[in-house]
Design a protein around this motif. Sequence first.
Motif, PDB file in Angstrom:
ATOM      1  N   TYR A 183       0.862  -1.314   0.131  1.00  0.00           N
ATOM      2  CA  TYR A 183       0.091  -0.049  -0.059  1.00  0.00           C
ATOM      3  C   TYR A 183       0.767   1.147  -0.038  1.00  0.00           C
ATOM      4  O   TYR A 183       0.444   1.904  -0.719  1.00  0.00           O
ATOM      5  CB  TYR A 183      -0.965   0.038   1.240  1.00  0.00           C
ATOM      6  N   LEU A 184       1.869   1.025   0.639  1.00  0.00           N
ATOM      7  CA  LEU A 184       2.758   2.247   0.561  1.00  0.00           C
ATOM      8  C   LEU A 184       3.378   2.551  -0.672  1.00  0.00           C
ATOM      9  O   LEU A 184       3.440   3.649  -1.277  1.00  0.00           O
ATOM     10  CB  LEU A 184       4.058   2.021   1.728  1.00  0.00           C
ATOM     11  N   ARG A 185       3.643   1.449  -1.375  1.00  0.00           N
ATOM     12  CA  ARG A 185       4.265   1.703  -2.671  1.00  0.00           C
ATOM     13  C   ARG A 185       3.203   2.114  -3.820  1.00  0.00           C
ATOM     14  O   ARG A 185       3.402   2.784  -4.794  1.00  0.00           O
ATOM     15  CB  ARG A 185       4.881   0.293  -3.255  1.00  0.00           C
ATOM     16  N   TYR A 186       2.010   1.740  -3.291  1.00  0.00           N
ATOM     17  CA  TYR A 186       0.705   2.333  -4.028  1.00  0.00           C
ATOM     18  C   TYR A 186       0.651   3.842  -3.894  1.00  0.00           C
ATOM     19  O   TYR A 186       0.497   4.397  -4.987  1.00  0.00           O
ATOM     20  CB  TYR A 186      -0.362   1.582  -3.495  1.00  0.00           C
ATOM     21  N   GLN A 187       0.676   4.157  -2.909  1.00  0.00           N
ATOM     22  CA  GLN A 187       0.883   5.502  -2.720  1.00  0.00           C
ATOM     23  C   GLN A 187       1.885   6.355  -3.182  1.00  0.00           C
ATOM     24  O   GLN A 187       1.735   7.339  -3.953  1.00  0.00           O
ATOM     25  CB  GLN A 187       0.737   5.847  -0.941  1.00  0.00           C
ATOM     26  N   GLU A 188       2.880   5.855  -3.230  1.00  0.00           N
ATOM     27  CA  GLU A 188       4.283   6.149  -3.860  1.00  0.00           C
ATOM     28  C   GLU A 188       3.918   6.301  -5.483  1.00  0.00           C
ATOM     29  O   GLU A 188       4.377   7.203  -6.060  1.00  0.00           O
ATOM     30  CB  GLU A 188       5.400   5.270  -3.630  1.00  0.00           C
ATOM     31  N   GLY A 199       9.305  -2.900  10.656  1.00  0.00           N
ATOM     32  CA  GLY A 199       8.598  -4.030  10.376  1.00  0.00           C
ATOM     33  C   GLY A 199       8.012  -4.241   8.847  1.00  0.00           C
ATOM     34  O   GLY A 199       7.528  -5.231   8.448  1.00  0.00           O
ATOM     35  N   THR A 200       8.001  -3.086   8.284  1.00  0.00           N
ATOM     36  CA  THR A 200       7.433  -3.200   7.027  1.00  0.00           C
ATOM     37  C   THR A 200       8.647  -3.573   6.114  1.00  0.00           C
ATOM     38  O   THR A 200       9.861  -3.612   6.311  1.00  0.00           O
ATOM     39  CB  THR A 200       6.663  -1.885   6.346  1.00  0.00           C
ATOM     40  N   TYR A 201       8.297  -4.007   4.669  1.00  0.00           N
ATOM     41  CA  TYR A 201       9.396  -4.472   3.738  1.00  0.00           C
ATOM     42  C   TYR A 201       9.678  -3.269   2.867  1.00  0.00           C
ATOM     43  O   TYR A 201       8.761  -3.153   1.920  1.00  0.00           O
ATOM     44  CB  TYR A 201       8.495  -5.694   2.990  1.00  0.00           C
ATOM     45  N   PRO A 202      10.711  -2.634   2.960  1.00  0.00           N
ATOM     46  CA  PRO A 202      11.230  -1.609   2.145  1.00  0.00           C
ATOM     47  C   PRO A 202      11.902  -1.900   0.781  1.00  0.00           C
ATOM     48  O   PRO A 202      12.396  -1.041  -0.105  1.00  0.00           O
ATOM     49  CB  PRO A 202      12.256  -0.768   2.926  1.00  0.00           C
ATOM     50  N   GLY A 203      11.966  -3.102   0.437  1.00  0.00           N
ATOM     51  CA  GLY A 203      12.903  -3.626  -0.931  1.00  0.00           C
ATOM     52  C   GLY A 203      12.143  -3.008  -2.035  1.00  0.00           C
ATOM     53  O   GLY A 203      10.877  -3.060  -2.315  1.00  0.00           O
ATOM     54  N   ASP A 204      12.867  -2.834  -3.064  1.00  0.00           N
ATOM     55  CA  ASP A 204      12.511  -2.405  -4.293  1.00  0.00           C
ATOM     56  C   ASP A 204      11.636  -3.192  -5.003  1.00  0.00           C
ATOM     57  O   ASP A 204      10.871  -2.861  -6.089  1.00  0.00           O
ATOM     58  CB  ASP A 204      13.804  -1.812  -4.983  1.00  0.00           C
ATOM     59  N   TYR A 205      11.564  -4.351  -4.757  1.00  0.00           N
ATOM     60  CA  TYR A 205      10.938  -5.608  -5.561  1.00  0.00           C
ATOM     61  C   TYR A 205       9.325  -5.224  -5.299  1.00  0.00           C
ATOM     62  O   TYR A 205       8.619  -5.773  -6.068  1.00  0.00           O
ATOM     63  CB  TYR A 205      11.272  -7.071  -5.062  1.00  0.00           C
ATOM     64  N   VAL A 207       8.149  -2.014  -5.611  1.00  0.00           N
ATOM     65  CA  VAL A 207       7.704  -1.149  -6.401  1.00  0.00           C
ATOM     66  C   VAL A 207       6.848  -1.467  -7.486  1.00  0.00           C
ATOM     67  O   VAL A 207       5.728  -0.697  -7.624  1.00  0.00           O
ATOM     68  CB  VAL A 207       9.069  -0.439  -7.130  1.00  0.00           C
ATOM     69  N   PRO A 208       7.158  -2.393  -8.533  1.00  0.00           N
ATOM     70  CA  PRO A 208       6.300  -2.574  -9.491  1.00  0.00           C
ATOM     71  C   PRO A 208       5.109  -3.304  -8.985  1.00  0.00           C
ATOM     72  O   PRO A 208       3.819  -3.256  -9.772  1.00  0.00           O
ATOM     73  CB  PRO A 208       6.858  -3.725 -10.305  1.00  0.00           C
ATOM     74  N   VAL A 209       4.956  -4.048  -7.675  1.00  0.00           N
ATOM     75  CA  VAL A 209       3.629  -4.417  -7.256  1.00  0.00           C
ATOM     76  C   VAL A 209       2.511  -3.061  -7.177  1.00  0.00           C
ATOM     77  O   VAL A 209       1.604  -3.174  -7.266  1.00  0.00           O
ATOM     78  CB  VAL A 209       3.876  -5.297  -5.881  1.00  0.00           C
ATOM     79  N   GLY A 210       3.145  -2.159  -6.367  1.00  0.00           N
ATOM     80  CA  GLY A 210       2.431  -0.905  -6.026  1.00  0.00           C
ATOM     81  C   GLY A 210       2.073  -0.254  -7.352  1.00  0.00           C
ATOM     82  O   GLY A 210       0.775   0.253  -7.375  1.00  0.00           O
ATOM     83  N   GLN A 211       2.884  -0.133  -8.318  1.00  0.00           N
ATOM     84  CA  GLN A 211       2.258   0.345  -9.673  1.00  0.00           C
ATOM     85  C   GLN A 211       1.308  -0.526 -10.435  1.00  0.00           C
ATOM     86  O   GLN A 211       0.139  -0.029 -10.767  1.00  0.00           O
ATOM     87  CB  GLN A 211       3.450   0.590 -10.606  1.00  0.00           C
ATOM     88  N   ALA A 212       1.585  -1.980 -10.021  1.00  0.00           N
ATOM     89  CA  ALA A 212       0.180  -2.731 -10.599  1.00  0.00           C
ATOM     90  C   ALA A 212      -0.929  -2.665  -9.822  1.00  0.00           C
ATOM     91  O   ALA A 212      -1.899  -2.738 -10.677  1.00  0.00           O
ATOM     92  CB  ALA A 212       0.807  -4.148 -10.576  1.00  0.00           C
ATOM     93  N   LEU A 213      -0.756  -2.398  -8.710  1.00  0.00           N
ATOM     94  CA  LEU A 213      -2.184  -1.965  -7.831  1.00  0.00           C
ATOM     95  C   LEU A 213      -2.707  -0.712  -8.338  1.00  0.00           C
ATOM     96  O   LEU A 213      -3.901  -0.902  -8.542  1.00  0.00           O
ATOM     97  CB  LEU A 213      -1.602  -2.179  -6.323  1.00  0.00           C
ATOM     98  N   LYS A 214      -1.953   0.232  -8.508  1.00  0.00           N
ATOM     99  CA  LYS A 214      -2.508   1.346  -8.983  1.00  0.00           C
ATOM    100  C   LYS A 214      -3.112   1.131 -10.337  1.00  0.00           C
ATOM    101  O   LYS A 214      -4.213   1.799 -10.808  1.00  0.00           O
ATOM    102  CB  LYS A 214      -1.487   2.518  -9.299  1.00  0.00           C
ATOM    103  N   ASP A 215      -2.417   0.327 -11.372  1.00  0.00           N
ATOM    104  CA  ASP A 215      -3.114   0.222 -12.770  1.00  0.00           C
ATOM    105  C   ASP A 215      -4.482  -0.621 -12.403  1.00  0.00           C
ATOM    106  O   ASP A 215      -5.268  -0.467 -13.363  1.00  0.00           O
ATOM    107  CB  ASP A 215      -2.078  -0.702 -13.387  1.00  0.00           C
ATOM    108  N   LYS A 216      -4.515  -1.190 -11.512  1.00  0.00           N
ATOM    109  CA  LYS A 216      -5.940  -2.004 -11.217  1.00  0.00           C
ATOM    110  C   LYS A 216      -6.895  -1.292 -10.761  1.00  0.00           C
ATOM    111  O   LYS A 216      -8.064  -1.318 -11.275  1.00  0.00           O
ATOM    112  CB  LYS A 216      -5.513  -3.371 -10.606  1.00  0.00           C
ATOM    113  N   VAL A 217      -6.675  -0.677  -9.617  1.00  0.00           N
ATOM    114  CA  VAL A 217      -7.817   0.026  -8.854  1.00  0.00           C
ATOM    115  C   VAL A 217      -7.665   1.570  -9.093  1.00  0.00           C
ATOM    116  O   VAL A 217      -8.670   2.298  -8.436  1.00  0.00           O
ATOM    117  CB  VAL A 217      -7.726  -0.351  -7.481  1.00  0.00           C
TER     118      VAL A 217
END
Length: 581
Positions: A183-188, A199-205, A207-217
């Motif tokens: 969700y943080l990457r989605y906001q980004e 405790g959250t996962y900061p890895g760059d991997y 980034v494309p998941v957040g973008q894909a979520l944006k593309d979907k919703v």
Amino acid sequence: MNLFSDIRALVIDSLTAMTTEGALPEGLNFANVAVEPPRDAAHGDMATNAAMVLAKPAKMKPRDIADALAAKLAEDTRISSAEVAGPGFLNLRLAPVVWQGVLGAVLGAGTDYGRANLGQGKKVNVEYVSANPTGPLHVGHTRGAVFGDALASLLGYAGYDVTREYYINDGGGQVDVLARSVYLRYQEAHGQEVAFADGTYPGDYLVPVGQALKDKVGDAYVDQPEDVWLADVREFSTDAMMALIREDLAMLGIKMDVFYSEKSLYGTGKIEAALAELESKGLIYQGVLEPPKGKKPDDWEPREQTLFKSTDHGDDVDRAVKKSDGAWTYFAPDIAYHYDKISRGFDELIDVLGADHGGYVKRMKAAVSALSDGKVPLDIKLCQLVKLFKDGQEFKMSKRAGTFVTLRDVVDAVGPDVTRFMLLTRKNDQGFDFDLDKALEQSKDNPIFYVQYANARICSTLRKAEEAGIATNDPVLAAADLAEVSHPAQLAVIKKLAEWPRQIEIAARTNEPHRVAFYLYDLASELHGLYHLGKTEFGLRFVNESSETATHANLALARSVSIVISAGLGILGVKPAQEMR
């Protein structure tokens, strides 16, 4: 053909004959009689412990049994000599024709030489990797993936019906953390500045998941409270991570038969059914556990919980399955998952886990024992940590992952074949220092190079022979006059080939695929030694220009080595090299 099994059968037949003749008493159990390579090759080709294990029950001196057995075995044309050593060990030497027959067996069976029926079609479930679906696979997962996959192949080769399974840990709180991180990457992706909390996962991997979520919703979840988006983002993120994990596994040539979701156990009655089964056996009760070791009494608040009486099945303490607030412990779905495996009809279960799961072993074995009434064995293999080194320094970090070295980092550095073989050159319960530079060295000290070079050397020889008009197909080589293969160095190679079926059975019985890697290195060493000897002793050259008969016999030997190397590498998931570049 399993020459060691054949000679053991001869020993058993001889002992049976001795019983009939009155040289041994009736009713002796021959189950522990073994035929093995001697510790010192100078003592013979094989050794049997028959006299030692039968002396006490027969109430006879070991030496007396050994002398009588030696005389009986000497009657068989396969045995050139049988010599008693020490208090009663019996060393055997086989006739050269027996060893030469091994080549015919290898050439006739091809890569099926050594294939066994040890498993007799029993259904075995091998669960491995099973990483939390929160990111790419790291180097620790890589070792478990390689080990589990090689073990599955080994068991299949030994006659088991194997199912490869991945348990998706998508039922716990770590997947909620993943959803919040995505969700943080989605906001980004929507141009907002974000901060990753502890405790959250900061890895760059992600980034494309957040973008894909944006593309979907689109912007449907922007600035919305968690209860609006958490469930959907959790499922979306888990699917994305499992797709990434499947890609990671594919890089190593690993394909699972089953992906089993932990989440499918919740709300379906499966956890309740498993615990009801235990309760029907009188193994579930309400109680209070003792404080954990290291806890001070004033730090411990006794709580009544629902407990599994695992101590009845070999565990050190009983285990909680339901907390005092009614929530399941993490152990409860694990019990249900293994109950599901038992219900699917598996005869044996194997779990391949990381080193940090050591405390999990006894409790899970207890649960499986209880659920199956002791009929389904569970073997848990723990894979110790891997340390990576490059340029003499420990290689600790992947920028893409954020905090760890990924499977892709390793495969990109040395390739899938090197990765797989090198990780199998240590027993799974031993720590492993993986030097990325040495893994690419072209030297005897690099086991994967040494084995691949042996196969490539043979393939090169066969190509040159064909170019010279010499037939090299297996039927022609199998029909060669193998009596030409009689030099001690040649026989040493054949004796190593004869050990292959035995090694398969030992490795499969112990669930230890590293034995295959060790064996291949030893076989390659014998081959290289013979090859170099041929530089000074022309009769040992694989292509003997002065004798077509000797050439075909020598090529039969070389081709047999290539067949076994190819079979062994196939079990390990490594492609045999046809040439070295």
